[in-house]
Scaffold this active site. Sequence first.
Site, short mmCIF file in Angstrom:
data_model
loop_
_atom_site.label_atom_id
_atom_site.label_comp_id
_atom_site.label_asym_id
_atom_site.label_seq_id
_atom_site.Cartn_x
_atom_site.Cartn_y
_atom_site.Cartn_z
N ASP A 9 0.85 -1.21 0.00
CA ASP A 9 0.00 0.00 0.00
C ASP A 9 0.88 1.25 0.00
OD1 ASP A 9 0.94 -0.48 2.61
OD2 ASP A 9 -0.83 0.39 3.57
N HIS A 242 9.68 -0.53 8.45
CA HIS A 242 8.84 -1.72 8.68
C HIS A 242 8.87 -2.68 7.50
CE1 HIS A 242 6.71 0.11 12.12
NE2 HIS A 242 6.49 1.18 11.40
C1 BDR Z 1 2.73 -0.68 8.57
O1 BDR Z 1 1.64 0.23 8.37
C2 BDR Z 1 1.90 1.06 7.27
O2 BDR Z 1 1.73 2.38 7.62
C3 BDR Z 1 3.33 0.86 6.89
O3 BDR Z 1 3.52 0.98 5.49
C4 BDR Z 1 3.64 -0.53 7.38
O4 BDR Z 1 3.32 -1.50 6.41
C5 BDR Z 1 3.38 -0.37 9.90
O5 BDR Z 1 2.47 -0.57 10.95
CA CA Z 2 2.89 -0.85 4.08
#
Ligand code: BDR
Ligand code: CA
Length: 321
Positions: A9, A242
């Site tokens: 995303d 992340h």
């Molecule tokens: C996850 O949530 C999204 O905002 C980031 O892209 C990541 O995949 C972190 O909690």
């Molecule tokens: Ca993400």
Amino acid sequence: MHKVIFDTDPGVDDAMALLFLHHHADIDLLGVTTVFGNAEIDVTTRNALFLKREWKIDSPVSRGAGETFIPHRVSHAPPKFIHGDDGLGNIGVPEVTDVHPDPRPAHRFIVETVRANPGEVTIVAVGRMTNLANALKEDPEIVDLVKEIVIMGGAFDVNGNVTPAAEANIHGDPEAADVVMTARWPVVVVGLDVTMQTVMTRSQLADIRDAAGTSRARLLFDLSQFYIDFYEGLVDDGMVVHDSCACVYVVAPELFKTRSGVIRVVCGGIADGQTIQKPDGRGFGPSDWDGDLPSQKICTEIDAPAVLKLIHDVIVSVRED
Ligand code: BDR
Ligand code: CA
């Protein structure tokens, strides 16, 4: 070679993860599937097409779900204060009219690609689990045909980041996540337990830009600044990478420690979206973690400096635009 479908995303940390996959010599990126989350589905798909064009990624982009697995579930506004109004740090992403998505919806792209490469495809899912749940619904037999599912999501022995209980990717579609975690395919979850330890500093990101010397790396640097500003005060002068952590797991699992056990996702109530593992070998009374449910892995430890170094080395390994 690792054949990978990247379900994403984009999203700032998603963008870094995509560049890592694109530049890694042992990754064969079969496709990019989009899902709503960091922005609406129109925006995350536009962003994936934009990055495909700017970074000259040949792999197809397939547009995925714009709403939760169970339609009309209570849903949550995109975190524009983290990823910007345009989902890529307010760099002013233009509309993309010269690059087109694959005609298939993401869940069908996943099913057909897995069937065409039986036993070979790793799906790295770094957004909500909606496309994977939809793929399982359309063709449950793919559980026996996928090599591995690597998820960025969840929070097991730590708090969440959206609520004290839940991490964003799971909180955004808990029912989908529960379907994916309890399906009989091998799942590895790279959650906040390890990703929150993996902070790329501003100067490390600047080093990547300078060492690569490419417009690709400059774009990555520029689009990350808004996200780094969001993290000010939460981590030491930098960004939590992340989604790249999940990508690194695919090529360097030795940099992680894991724990096995059945995983369930809380669906509803104040802990909506919480991920809970029943560690293998631990005795409890009868519960919803029993029965014919598979043992899955969660990451409990990470060698963060080594992960950050690998991200650096892979991204700068391509020195042309
Ligand atoms: C996850 O949530 C999204 O905002 C980031 O892209 C990541 O995949 C972190 O909690
Ligand atoms: Ca993400």
